[in-house]
Design an enzyme around this catalytic site. Structure first.
Site, PDB file in Angstrom:
ATOM      1  N   SER A  58       0.805  -1.222   0.000  1.00 22.58           N
ATOM      2  CA  SER A  58       0.000   0.000   0.000  1.00 22.58           C
ATOM      3  C   SER A  58       0.839   1.275   0.000  1.00 22.58           C
ATOM      4  O   SER A  58       0.334   2.354  -0.322  1.00 22.58           O
ATOM      5  CB  SER A  58      -0.938   0.001   1.215  1.00 22.58           C
ATOM      6  OG  SER A  58      -0.212  -0.167   2.422  1.00 22.58           O
ATOM      7  N   ASP A 171       4.032  -6.541   6.041  1.00 26.55           N
ATOM      8  CA  ASP A 171       4.514  -7.712   6.775  1.00 26.55           C
ATOM      9  C   ASP A 171       4.748  -7.380   8.244  1.00 26.55           C
ATOM     10  O   ASP A 171       4.477  -8.198   9.133  1.00 26.55           O
ATOM     11  CB  ASP A 171       5.802  -8.232   6.142  1.00 26.55           C
ATOM     12  CG  ASP A 171       5.611  -8.556   4.670  1.00 26.55           C
ATOM     13  OD1 ASP A 171       5.194  -9.684   4.364  1.00 26.55           O
ATOM     14  OD2 ASP A 171       5.850  -7.675   3.831  1.00 26.55           O
ATOM     15  N   HIS A 306       0.326   5.818   6.326  1.00 22.84           N
ATOM     16  CA  HIS A 306       0.819   5.963   4.963  1.00 22.84           C
ATOM     17  C   HIS A 306       1.294   7.396   4.725  1.00 22.84           C
ATOM     18  O   HIS A 306       1.023   8.287   5.522  1.00 22.84           O
ATOM     19  CB  HIS A 306      -0.270   5.584   3.963  1.00 22.84           C
ATOM     20  CG  HIS A 306      -0.650   4.141   4.021  1.00 22.84           C
ATOM     21  ND1 HIS A 306      -1.674   3.678   4.824  1.00 22.84           N
ATOM     22  CD2 HIS A 306      -0.129   3.055   3.396  1.00 22.84           C
ATOM     23  CE1 HIS A 306      -1.771   2.361   4.684  1.00 22.84           C
ATOM     24  NE2 HIS A 306      -0.846   1.961   3.828  1.00 22.84           N
TER      25      HIS A 306
END
Length: 352
Positions: A58, A171, A306
């Site tokens: 992302s 992850d 983000h």
């Protein structure tokens, strides 16, 4: 290499068919494109690059980059991606890696044009997917190869390509459930398989291997702002950042070492048409801060996780400058005030 009509119209509208804007900040007497298309990657100039692509999660999708509220942070703003987005143009202040490269290579193709998922027209060769883990990279590589082979506007065999691979953030968000599955050793194996696929099937390719971003850094923002805690806890980060901060830091560091160890094996050395170069600017990344020393929330999207659109521009410069630097000169942190570097060597440095 041909172009669709809509592509040519776009080039004309942004003025890229006029004399290169690189003369605004670089020495106009130098040539940034080879007289003849090179056959050896160690004689590759920035102007020789025809195609750019991105693989990742992302953070390459640019989730929430232009979101105006928390409810929109799931939206994919691929065109703003620092590594694979080309919305706007350098001339108008958008400094993603592809937009900087377009200044030198006016025929560049493949960068994402705007919002949309991986199957949208806007995605082009930004093959990243939100929620992707390192184990998904071989599949993304195969999809990229298939998409390039079937694109009628490119010369698959002869066009020089840059693939920016940035993986390991998602992850960290799920590793607490199974540390063995998400170990640096398994990360190494998946990235090696991905690079092997690219090496065997994607001719004339330079891979920028970007070390991962340490999500544990977000803990400080969560501690200072309850809204950040709520946002990060509800946006694809299953592992609590408060309790897993150290684990995330260790994973990010371990993943970075895994990349360096893989490249140091020499597995991708000695090839005239394929190379892999480590770009380490996230290795010692620290949160940007405002005047009082508080982490700058504007660096991030509304989920405090983000990157914002403006930060993608900062990171685009970081990636570009890293690619142009010799190994000993590559930055291991991000300078948010850095200027775009002009190529100081005749060819793109291909060494680690």
């Amino acid at each position: 290499m041909g172009f669709p009509a809509d592509w040519l119209i776009t080039l004309i509208l942004v003025g890229l068919l006029t004399p290169s804007a690189c003369y605004n900040f670089c020495n106009s007497s130098r040539s940034y494109m080879s007289l003849h298309v090179p056959t050896n990657i160690r004689q590759l100039r920035v102007g020789d690059i025809s195609l750019v692509a991105g693989l990742g999660d992302s953070f390459t999708v640019a989730n929430g980059a232009r979101s105006t509220s928390f409810s929109r942070v799931h939206e994919e703003y691929r065109g703003d991606s620092f590594s694979a987005g080309g919305r706007g143009a350098y001339e108008y202040g958008s400094t993603t890696f592809p937009n900087i490269l377009r200044v030198f290579s006016r025929h560049l193709y493949g960068y994402a044009l705007g919002p949309g998922n991986v199957t949208s027209f806007n995605a082009r060769f930004n093959m990243a997917e939100a929620g992707a883990a390192f184990r998904h990279m071989p599949v993304q590589a195969r999809r990229l190869i298939y998409k390039m082979k079937n694109d009628p506007y490119i010369d698959f065999q002869n066009d020089w390509k840059i693939v920016n691979l940035f993986i390991g953030q998602h992850d960290q968000c799920v590793a607490c459930a199974n540390m063995t599955q998400f170990s640096p050793a398994n990360y190494n194996n998946s990235v090696r398989e991905t690079l092997d696929i690219l090496k065997q099937n994607l001719p004339r390719t330079l891979v920028n291997l970007i070390e991962p971003f340490n999500l544990g850094l977000i803990e400080e923002m969560m501690r200072l702002d309850p809204m950040c805690y709520y946002a990060a806890d509800n946006v694809r980060c299953a592992c609590d950042i408060f309790t897993n901060k150290t684990q995330m830091q260790q994973l990010a560091s371990g993943y970075g070492r895994a990349l360096r160890d893989l490249v140091k094996t020499g597995r991708y050395d000695g090839n005239n048409t394929f190379a892999v170069v480590i770009q380490p600017f996230f290795r010692n990344f620290s949160l940007p801060r405002n005047g009082p020393g508080i982490p700058d929330a504007l660096f991030f999207a509304h989920d405090c996780l983000h990157f914002s659109s403006s930060s993608h521009g900062v990171l685009g410069i970081a990636l570009w400058n890293s690619m142009l630097s010799m190994p000993a000169d590559k930055a291991t942190n991000v300078n948010i005030d850095a200027n775009v570097m002009c190529p100081s060597t005749e060819y793109i440095p291909i060494s680690n």
